[in-house]
Motif scaffolding. Structure first.
Motif, PDB file in Angstrom:
ATOM      1  N   THR A 151       0.828  -1.197   0.000  1.00  0.00           N
ATOM      2  CA  THR A 151       0.000   0.000   0.000  1.00  0.00           C
ATOM      3  C   THR A 151       0.867   1.253   0.000  1.00  0.00           C
ATOM      4  N   VAL A 152       0.254   2.328  -0.471  1.00  0.00           N
ATOM      5  CA  VAL A 152       0.916   3.627  -0.552  1.00  0.00           C
ATOM      6  C   VAL A 152       0.033   4.638   0.160  1.00  0.00           C
ATOM      7  N   SER A 153       0.639   5.519   0.948  1.00  0.00           N
ATOM      8  CA  SER A 153      -0.113   6.567   1.650  1.00  0.00           C
ATOM      9  C   SER A 153       0.095   7.892   0.946  1.00  0.00           C
ATOM     10  N   GLY A 187      -6.299  17.216   1.255  1.00  0.00           N
ATOM     11  CA  GLY A 187      -6.132  17.315   2.700  1.00  0.00           C
ATOM     12  C   GLY A 187      -6.496  16.081   3.484  1.00  0.00           C
ATOM     13  N   ARG A 188      -6.930  15.024   2.808  1.00  0.00           N
ATOM     14  CA  ARG A 188      -7.293  13.787   3.507  1.00  0.00           C
ATOM     15  C   ARG A 188      -6.225  12.731   3.277  1.00  0.00           C
ATOM     16  N   LEU A 189      -5.768  12.114   4.336  1.00  0.00           N
ATOM     17  CA  LEU A 189      -4.775  11.057   4.231  1.00  0.00           C
ATOM     18  C   LEU A 189      -5.475   9.732   3.921  1.00  0.00           C
ATOM     19  N   ILE A 190      -4.973   9.024   2.888  1.00  0.00           N
ATOM     20  CA  ILE A 190      -5.548   7.728   2.522  1.00  0.00           C
ATOM     21  C   ILE A 190      -4.424   6.760   2.196  1.00  0.00           C
ATOM     22  N   ALA A 191      -4.748   5.466   2.212  1.00  0.00           N
ATOM     23  CA  ALA A 191      -3.802   4.415   1.814  1.00  0.00           C
ATOM     24  C   ALA A 191      -4.486   3.534   0.778  1.00  0.00           C
ATOM     25  N   VAL A 192      -3.806   3.292  -0.341  1.00  0.00           N
ATOM     26  CA  VAL A 192      -4.351   2.486  -1.433  1.00  0.00           C
ATOM     27  C   VAL A 192      -3.264   1.549  -1.940  1.00  0.00           C
ATOM     28  N   PRO A 193      -3.620   0.488  -2.672  1.00  0.00           N
ATOM     29  CA  PRO A 193      -2.599  -0.406  -3.228  1.00  0.00           C
ATOM     30  C   PRO A 193      -1.664   0.333  -4.184  1.00  0.00           C
ATOM     31  N   ALA A 194      -0.393  -0.030  -4.155  1.00  0.00           N
ATOM     32  CA  ALA A 194       0.571   0.540  -5.089  1.00  0.00           C
ATOM     33  C   ALA A 194       0.093   0.285  -6.519  1.00  0.00           C
ATOM     34  N   GLY A 195       0.340   1.237  -7.390  1.00  0.00           N
ATOM     35  CA  GLY A 195      -0.115   1.109  -8.768  1.00  0.00           C
ATOM     36  C   GLY A 195      -1.485   1.681  -9.029  1.00  0.00           C
ATOM     37  N   ALA A 229      -7.854   6.498  -6.632  1.00  0.00           N
ATOM     38  CA  ALA A 229      -7.645   6.775  -5.215  1.00  0.00           C
ATOM     39  C   ALA A 229      -8.614   7.848  -4.732  1.00  0.00           C
ATOM     40  N   ALA A 230      -8.801   8.875  -5.551  1.00  0.00           N
ATOM     41  CA  ALA A 230      -9.733   9.938  -5.190  1.00  0.00           C
ATOM     42  C   ALA A 230     -11.169   9.412  -5.164  1.00  0.00           C
ATOM     43  N   ALA A 231     -11.518   8.597  -6.175  1.00  0.00           N
ATOM     44  CA  ALA A 231     -12.882   8.073  -6.260  1.00  0.00           C
ATOM     45  C   ALA A 231     -13.216   7.187  -5.073  1.00  0.00           C
ATOM     46  N   GLU A 232     -12.221   6.463  -4.562  1.00  0.00           N
ATOM     47  CA  GLU A 232     -12.466   5.594  -3.424  1.00  0.00           C
ATOM     48  C   GLU A 232     -12.709   6.374  -2.136  1.00  0.00           C
ATOM     49  N   THR A 233     -12.390   7.671  -2.150  1.00  0.00           N
ATOM     50  CA  THR A 233     -12.724   8.528  -1.006  1.00  0.00           C
ATOM     51  C   THR A 233     -13.915   9.425  -1.331  1.00  0.00           C
ATOM     52  N   ASN A 234     -14.654   9.039  -2.395  1.00  0.00           N
ATOM     53  CA  ASN A 234     -15.842   9.780  -2.852  1.00  0.00           C
ATOM     54  C   ASN A 234     -15.507  11.167  -3.365  1.00  0.00           C
ATOM     55  N   THR A 235     -14.278  11.348  -3.851  1.00  0.00           N
ATOM     56  CA  THR A 235     -13.902  12.573  -4.563  1.00  0.00           C
ATOM     57  C   THR A 235     -13.887  12.244  -6.044  1.00  0.00           C
ATOM     58  N   ASN A 236     -14.828  12.761  -6.770  1.00  0.00           N
ATOM     59  CA  ASN A 236     -14.963  12.407  -8.171  1.00  0.00           C
ATOM     60  C   ASN A 236     -14.316  13.450  -9.060  1.00  0.00           C
ATOM     61  N   ILE A 237     -13.195  13.106  -9.618  1.00  0.00           N
ATOM     62  CA  ILE A 237     -12.489  13.994 -10.547  1.00  0.00           C
ATOM     63  C   ILE A 237     -13.182  13.911 -11.897  1.00  0.00           C
TER      64      ILE A 237
END
Length: 950
Positions: free
Chosen positions: A19-21, A26-34, A40-48
């Motif tokens: 995982t990568v942090s 402004g929100r800290l998240i951790a997601v799988p590398a790659g 990553a943004a979508a998984e925090t409900n931030t839709n680019i």
């Protein structure tokens, strides 16, 4: 549920374990590398904002709408193509980004007609949504449509339209055709504002192109450029139900999108574990049969098949059927009646049919179409591995290094799985492409298609499967390529040594068998070496293996090969039968054979019988009942008089049609329970209307043992679901059943069937699907079987000697006929022939090699007579080198062809599975239909008369 679009995370999921942090807005998240920044943004409900990105396609980075700012980096990179990094700080919304995105969106809108209010995609358009997301209110550039002048809408496809004026050149349709479907039918021509989608050559349209109408392009399109005709006609859906396709054994999951009681479209569900968001032309579009004018919606009876049908009430039809069964058993004996279950019906419906026969009729005279297609799979795998099913899930193919396809045509018969297989053959996840071995008398599409070519195609003589596999085993054993460590640990060593000695005999060398198999010995040797040394080698097979007099022997020979090379018990390997119909596996699991109760327990097993007898409160006959051909033989002999057939058309699908018709004609009461007056109904006395998969609840079990829910999306036209009809018939016979929902039937199945012990509807809703066995030992199911040991303990090697079929060619019948399916149709075509799929396949044709045609003076498109020792029929010829000299091929989807008039009653030695794939025939010129065809057409017309006075 109310209509809600599936969430799109923009790019595919990363399979990395690390995982990568990072920080996003402004929100800290951790997601799988790659993982991409976008996902990553979508998984925090931030839709680019995005247009070219979608989560079932690789990142593309062309629309530039998904720009972000990253601390410490220059510029504004595209978030879809930028992987996350440890400590990365990302901003998705700044004044600079807002200005850039508005400018980009203005350019898109300037080249797009603003007819939103009259557009069929209004409120279901990603371009519209993203324009709102970036805050676009004014457009400085006027739309002139200059780049689309002279282009008109392409409405050639019967299911969707292509409107180039609305295309934004995002390439999603092209990429979906390439990456998801693997057909490579679409291209992007031109550059800049001149870019446009092309379906093949300049003169091609979507119908004439290589497009297979899978719908991947339609699903991927963010605008109304590619749009279902049904949406334009009906309007957007207002509610959605998740259900399972009722066509092939892949078992695709769909979102049935409804408007009231009207189905608007079927959209493949991304969370479907069998299809992963893909579909084929049948599941995606060919559902119109559900409302076809031929649907029979009222029960009907007639006392004689020469009379017209009379519509009656449910009570009258069920009472008449029950009384006839009682009368016939009273007059002719308990064993004079029986029933046939269907591989198109749910597990629950099938279970009730065999229960009705065993508990109500008091005998074991139950059989199923599963026996005439895959019963050798059940027998062969039970003998060698200890269980009657395939070993893997479909995801497993993505870990394969060598794929062997024998007796199967996945692109036509199992197209969604074929697309996943082709993806592995092209190479995925930066791994080298898997290598392919095809063993088939015909050059199927997999042998060579865009970006795929088989390493070896072994075009064997039909009927010599066992000889080819034994020759491969000879190479593996004599060249020291067997996995001795695996064999000693996992298999019976003494049985292996006996088998190894057998296959090592010189008479099984490829060179000595070449005159028999017609396979070049050098190619066979190299294919065997590749399979044995390829790391993860998997075998996929179909009806070209099972529908032979040596079908069971071939399945055991396949199992021997897998065990000898250690290719069992992990991902990427295994023995994988590609089941033909949607619930063939389930029909077998549910006890549809005359000798087996549910869970493959023989009726002579006293302990198994005791479970059912205690639960049902009846005694169960310990003697196996009659198979379908035995029922027909007994009927001709005057000993079998009544048959209940649910969802099956034995007159069109079973071999030797004349024998089937004679057996049916000899019966006093034939009860057909189906959607349409099918061919078997020509001889029926009672017709009970059936319900489509859209009108019922229950479960199907696909080829990978995956149990999935079927959810009712509309009210049954006939008033009852199929399980309710069977229950009503049982109660008319005095059985007093009281099921209120199919979930209660599944509870009974779980109670009585060890492999289903942990299955219930609540758990299926929670998990989405489960692969049996599901029990205390595997509470979450079993994606891969035989991981540490075989179900039977030690794997068993079985000597499978090659025995030539009794069906011999000679001067009168010098050619060999083999049969198969085509992409656009399903089984006997009762459903797909009542859809627009007929545009691709209006009739069955006979494929013949140019040299054989020339020898007979035949030309492409000529009418020909196809004759065998059993009968004759006529059909048009297609001259092609896809078949070898001496071999002809046809499909069996159209009743006018009566292909099974020519097939024989030869069958598998262990299971009676018919030998459809090897029939000695002659082909000659013809002027029209045979006398049999003319008489049959007259009978069919007469049998479909309904008394208008009722």
């Amino acid at each position: 549920m109310t209509y809600q679009a599936q969430k799109d995370l923009g790019t595919p999921k990363s399979i990395a374990q690390d995982t990568v942090s990072l920080s996003i807005d402004g929100r800290l998240i951790a997601v799988p590398a790659g993982t991409s920044v976008m996902r990553a943004a979508a998984e925090t409900n931030t839709n680019i904002p995005k247009l070219c990105a979608t989560d079932n396609l690789e990142s593309f980075g062309s629309c530039r709408l998904c720009l972000v700012e990253i601390e410490g980096r220059k510029g504004t990179p595209a978030s879809c193509t930028t992987p996350v990094e440890e400590g990365m700080v990302v901003k998705t919304q700044t004044p600079k980004l807002q200005k850039l995105r508005k400018g980009i969106m203005e350019l898109y809108i300037s080249d797009h007609p603003l007819d939103c209010l009259t557009c069929s995609a209004n409120n279901d358009c990603e371009l519209q949504d993203q324009a709102a997301n970036v805050g676009l209110r004014d457009v400085r550039y006027g739309y002139e449509g200059a780049n689309h002048l002279g282009e008109s809408k392409d409405s050639s496809n019967p299911y969707f339209d292509f409107d180039p004026s609305k295309c934004i050149a995002c390439s999603r349709c092209v990429r979906a055709c390439d990456e998801v479907q693997g057909t490579f039918a679409l291209t992007m021509d031109g550059r800049g504002f001149a870019s446009k989608i092309s379906a093949g050559l300049p003169d091609d349209n979507f119908l004439s192109s290589e497009c297979v109408s899978c719908g991947a392009c339609v699903d991927a399109c963010p605008t109304a450029t590619l749009q279902e005709k049904s949406v334009a006609e009906i309007g957007l859906p207002d509610r959605t139900e998740i259900t399972t396709c009722a066509y092939c054994g892949v078992g695709c999951t769909f979102r049935a999108e409804m408007r009231g009681e009207q189905l608007v479209r079927m959209v493949p569900w991304k969370d479907g574990k069998a299809n992963r968001g893909h579909s084929c032309v049948k599941g995606r579009f060919a559902w119109g049969y559900a409302n076809h004018k031929d649907r029979i919606t009222q029960p009907m009876i007639r006392r004689n098949i020469d009379e017209p049908w009379k519509e009656v009430s449910w009570d009258e039809a069920l009472s008449y059927a029950a009384n006839e069964i009682k009368r016939i058993q009273s007059e002719y004996g308990r064993n004079s009646v029986g029933g046939i279950t269907s591989s198109r019906c749910t597990n629950e419906e099938t279970f009730l049919i065999q229960k009705l026969i065993r508990a109500g009729f008091g005998n074991n005279n139950v059989d199923t179409c599963a026996r005439v297609c895959h019963s050798p799979t059940g027998y062969g795998l039970a003998k060698t591995f200890g269980t009657s099913a395939g070993t893997q899930d479909f995801d497993s193919v993505e870990q394969s290094d060598v794929i062997m396809v024998i007796g199967a045509n996945p692109t036509d018969g199992h197209p969604v799985f074929a697309s996943r297989m082709k993806r592995r053959l092209r190479g995925i996840d930066n791994r080298p492409p898997a290598k392919l071995i095809v063993i088939d008398p015909r050059r199927i599409d997999l042998v060579k298609s865009p970006h795929i070519e088989a390493e070896y195609h072994l075009p064997l003589q039909p009927g010599t499967n066992v000889a080819v596999l034994t020759a491969m085993a000879h190479v593996i054993v004599t060249e020291g390529l067997a996995d001795e460590e695996f064999i000693r640990e996992r298999c019976d060593w003494d049985e292996y040594m006996e088998w190894a000695a057998f296959v090592s005999d010189d008479r099984h060398a490829p060179e000595n068998l070449e005159p028999v198999t017609k396979v070049i010995a050098k190619d066979l040797r190299e294919a065997a070496r590749l399979f044995a040394t390829g790391n993860n080698s998997a075998i996929y097979y179909g009806l070209g293996v099972t529908e032979h007099s040596q079908g069971s022997s071939t399945v055991m020979a396949i199992a021997n090969l897998a065990m000898a090379t250690g290719n069992i018990g992990r991902e990427g390997v295994g023995v994988n039968p590609l089941r033909g119909q949607n619930n063939v596996q389930g029909a077998c699991d549910m006890g549809s054979f005359p000798h087996e109760l549910s869970g493959y327990r023989h009726v002579s097993d006293a302990s198994a019988r005791a479970l059912f007898e205690a639960d049902w409160g009846v005694a169960i006959d310990p003697e196996p009942g009659l198979r379908i051909p035995n029922m027909l033989d007994a009927a001709v002999d005057g000993e079998f008089k009544a048959l209940y057939v649910q969802g099956e058309d034995i007159l069109q699908s079973d071999p030797n049609t004349k024998h089937v018709s004679a057996g049916l004609a000899a019966m006093e009461c034939v009860i057909v329970h189906d959607l349409f007056l099918n061919e078997t109904a020509n001889y029926a006395h009672v017709f009970l209307p059936g319900s489509t998969f859209l009108e019922k609840d229950g479960t199907f079990t696909n080829a990978e043992r995956r149990i999935q829910l079927v959810n009712k999306v509309m009210t049954p036209i006939s008033g009852m679901e199929d399980w309710e009809v069977t229950q009503a018939l049982a109660n008319a016979m005095g059985l007093e059943w009281d099921y209120r929902h199919p979930s209660e039937i599944m509870d009974e199945i779980a109670r009585l069937t060890p492999t289903f012990a942990g299955v219930n509807f609540d758990k299926l809703r929670e998990e989405g699907s489960l692969q049996w066995p599901v029990n205390d030992g595997a509470p979450d199911g079993s994606p891969v079987m035989h991981v540490d040991s075989f179900v039977r303990g030690k794997g068993r090697f079985v000597v499978a000697d090659y025995v030539p079929t009794d069906e011999k060619t000679g001067p009168r019948f010098p050619l060999l006929l083999t049969t198969g399916r085509i992409l656009s149709h399903y089984n006997v075509g009762a459903q797909t022939r009542r859809t627009k799929n007929t545009v691709w396949h209006k009739e069955d044709v006979l494929e013949m090699h140019p040299s054989d045609a020339e020898n007979r003076g035949l030309h492409d498109g000529d009418w020909t007579k196809l004759s065998s020792r059993s009968g004759e029929t006529t059909l048009k010829i297609q001259i092609t080198d896809r078949v070898a000299p001496g071999v002809v091929y046809t499909t069996f989807h159209h009743p006018a062809t009566q292909a099974n008039v020519v097939t024989t009653e030869h069958s598998d030695w262990a299971t009676n599975c018919p030998e459809y794939k090897v029939t000695a025939v002659q082909v000659s010129a013809s002027n029209g239909p045979t006398e049999w065809q003319e008489a049959y057409e007259e009978l069919s017309d007469q049998s479909r008369r309904i008394d208008a006075s009722t």
